[in-house]
Design a protein around this motif. Sequence first.
Motif, short mmCIF file in Angstrom:
data_model
loop_
_atom_site.label_atom_id
_atom_site.label_comp_id
_atom_site.label_asym_id
_atom_site.label_seq_id
_atom_site.Cartn_x
_atom_site.Cartn_y
_atom_site.Cartn_z
N PRO A 10 43.05 -16.19 -10.41
CA PRO A 10 41.81 -16.22 -9.64
C PRO A 10 41.95 -17.29 -8.56
O PRO A 10 42.45 -18.39 -8.83
N TYR A 12 40.33 -19.13 -4.72
CA TYR A 12 39.35 -19.26 -3.65
C TYR A 12 39.78 -20.44 -2.78
O TYR A 12 39.84 -21.58 -3.26
N GLY A 42 38.33 -14.68 -4.31
CA GLY A 42 36.89 -14.77 -4.40
C GLY A 42 36.20 -14.96 -3.07
O GLY A 42 35.09 -15.51 -3.02
N ARG A 67 34.53 -17.29 -11.17
CA ARG A 67 35.87 -17.17 -11.76
C ARG A 67 35.92 -16.14 -12.87
O ARG A 67 36.90 -15.41 -13.00
N SER A 68 34.87 -16.07 -13.67
CA SER A 68 34.86 -15.09 -14.76
C SER A 68 35.01 -13.68 -14.21
O SER A 68 35.78 -12.86 -14.75
N GLN A 70 36.42 -12.80 -11.44
CA GLN A 70 37.78 -12.65 -10.93
C GLN A 70 38.75 -12.38 -12.07
O GLN A 70 39.63 -11.51 -11.97
N LEU A 71 38.63 -13.13 -13.15
CA LEU A 71 39.52 -12.95 -14.29
C LEU A 71 39.37 -11.56 -14.90
O LEU A 71 40.36 -10.89 -15.21
N HIS A 87 45.40 -20.63 -13.26
CA HIS A 87 44.66 -21.13 -12.11
C HIS A 87 45.60 -21.35 -10.93
O HIS A 87 46.77 -21.71 -11.11
#
Length: 228
Positions: A10, A12, A42, A67-68, A70-71, A87
């Motif tokens: 993920p 950004y 993101g 993030r959740s 994205q994962l 990460h």
Amino acid sequence: MPAPISIIIPAYNAQANLPDCLASLMPGLEGGLIREVILVDGGSDDHTTKIAESTGANILIAPEKGRSAQLRHGADHARGDWLLFLHADTTLSPEWVERASAHITERPNKAAAFTLTFRSDHPMAKTVARRANWRSRVLGLPYGDQGLLVSRTLYDQVGGFPDVPLMEDVKIVRTIGKKRLTILSAEARTDASKYERDGWRKRSWHNASLITRYLLGASPEKLAKHYS
């Protein structure tokens, strides 16, 4: 037989750290361990996606912020029998390939995280990492910065990452459970800029406070308002 691992990153606005993260994966590509690298963006407005594309990674755009999300989006599109969530500001030490390969062969029913270190010469860096690694081994609660290697079967069994604005990493490893989690001796070397910006003690106590409040029943939605 296809390589077993799909790497899911993920990201950004990660252009500062992403090149080193991707470079640390090369031993896995050369060793036939990585099937694909998926970067889930993101909404970056820097060169994050261009950097990932230049290395042959697959680029996905997250359907929503966080993030959740994205994962979960990355996992939904991954083809590997094993998923490694990493990460964008974390690099893996070279021996990660050997350790991950042995884990897949010897402990197929368990997930794994790596041993945490910080890319910093600050005296507090080793102290904070030591505390985090103690928590990982004794309580079975590694940071998301330590990566998460999990089989597709186990990931689906526990329901994947939850749809929450914070603590998605803590929630999934609690669902997996300590008995099904191994801490590998290879290192996840994570960026320390937030600690150096906020102060090592202040940042570490802030993080510890959030986790404690979560374990005592505070909702991720409420905690997200106090996270920076």
